[in-house]
Design an enzyme around this catalytic site. Sequence first.
Site, PDB file in Angstrom:
ATOM      1  CD  GLU A 162      -1.313  -0.095   3.580  1.00  0.00           C
ATOM      2  OE1 GLU A 162      -1.726   1.150   3.971  1.00  0.00           O
ATOM      3  OE2 GLU A 162      -1.682  -1.378   4.108  1.00  0.00           O
ATOM      4  CB  CYS A 196      -2.225  -4.881   6.233  1.00  0.00           C
ATOM      5  SG  CYS A 196      -2.016  -3.114   6.903  1.00  0.00           S
ATOM      6  CE1 TYR A 223      -1.268   4.412  10.844  1.00  0.00           C
ATOM      7  CE2 TYR A 223       0.749   3.585  11.486  1.00  0.00           C
ATOM      8  CZ  TYR A 223      -0.348   3.334  11.120  1.00  0.00           C
ATOM      9  OH  TYR A 223      -0.877   1.984  10.718  1.00  0.00           O
ATOM     10  CG  HIS A 235      -1.921  -7.569   9.844  1.00  0.00           C
ATOM     11  ND1 HIS A 235      -0.680  -6.934   9.265  1.00  0.00           N
ATOM     12  CD2 HIS A 235      -2.740  -6.680  10.277  1.00  0.00           C
ATOM     13  CE1 HIS A 235      -1.099  -5.835   9.396  1.00  0.00           C
ATOM     14  NE2 HIS A 235      -2.091  -5.513   9.938  1.00  0.00           N
ATOM     15  CE  LYS A 262      -5.506  -4.402  23.175  1.00  0.00           C
ATOM     16  NZ  LYS A 262      -5.979  -3.132  22.855  1.00  0.00           N
ATOM     17  CG  ASN A 296       2.247  -1.784  10.896  1.00  0.00           C
ATOM     18  OD1 ASN A 296       2.141  -2.761  10.211  1.00  0.00           O
ATOM     19  ND2 ASN A 296       1.224  -1.008  11.073  1.00  0.00           N
TER      20      ASN A 296
END
Length: 388
Positions: free
Chosen positions: A79, A111, A143, A233, A242, A273
């Site tokens: 991306e 992603c 970011y 991922h 989580k 990332n």
Amino acid sequence: MTIGIDKIGFFTSDYYLDMVDLAAARGEDPNKYLIGIGQEQQAVIPPTQDVVTMAANAAVKILSDDDKQAIDMVIFGTETGVDNSKSAAIYVQSLLGISNSARSFEIKQACYGGTAGVQMAFDHISVHPESKVLVLAADIARYGIGTAGEVTQGGGAIAMLMSQDPQILALDNQSAFHSENIMDFWRPFYRRDAIVDGHYSTDIYIDFFNQTFNDYCAKYQRTLTDFSAMAFHLPFTKMGLKALRTVIDTDEHSQQLLKEFDYSKKYNSLVGNLYTGSLYLSLLSLLANSTMLHAGDRIGLFSYGSGAQGEFYSGTVVKAMQRQRLGHQVDQLLANRTKLSVPEYEAMYANGLPNVGGDVTFDSADDHNRFILVGRKDDQLIYQDQLA
């Protein structure tokens, strides 16, 4: 016929930022980053490296001359494209000297692009058994300085050679997928940095994992106990944890899955990332560091791309898989990186190709990697093989 990942290579920048230093500079408790997010370091990408050079540097480590002639398809999931028209795959094909008879193209869905490439490669090889397909997944996560997402930046590339009779992971050809039009993350044409609703994106990620995992189990009559490990991922490592916690219990098998997750997050916690490459760095980390996986063990893989596309699929460990060789390439690369101060990181972050166009030449004296981005001239990107 067995089809899957025959070889896998990794590359990232020579520079990294320590999350303790970033926390101090931003006035945050370091444990917010180290424990709350699950990140220790992140790669910082210099202007002489982009997704093309990183993908080429990852692939050159694993490809033989025979591989380059046998490859008849190059698929690049990213991306962080370098052109709105020309694919990054074409550049890599040329830099590596892959046969001109290969079909080369780029895939974009946040992603998820690398996984789309893996599935397309599987389908192609199932019809053309003698084929080899090079699947590339490379990105630079940005970011913005001082933003909430700054701690989840990073970058790098994964290169996977797929073929019949693979030496690493045999794919089961069993998957479940789910897609919805969701605005949890996007990157407009006029921005280098992404826009993300972090809490919303985490919730959607977990929802998509449960949707696809449950669909997979129902479709193929499997349960959690059929998996020796899972790879996720990992835009940040706590996110995968989580999701995993939503399907495990306190039994012995669940505890095994948690241990395997710790192996799978090791490299991601030190690189940050990778967007399209994050799942496959997690898979590489698992295979390289786990001491409990054996031939025939099934691994579940969860791929997620914001916007949004999710897929859960599976593969089994191949008997010939060599754990130490997989780990050596990554461990050596990470050990030789240079640590940047926060001001040095901020300066490197601000550098790069301007979006407004114009000729640019980068100082490449400190970049000793084989493939580099020299700059831009007459609106054309200039790449260099430093061994040529």
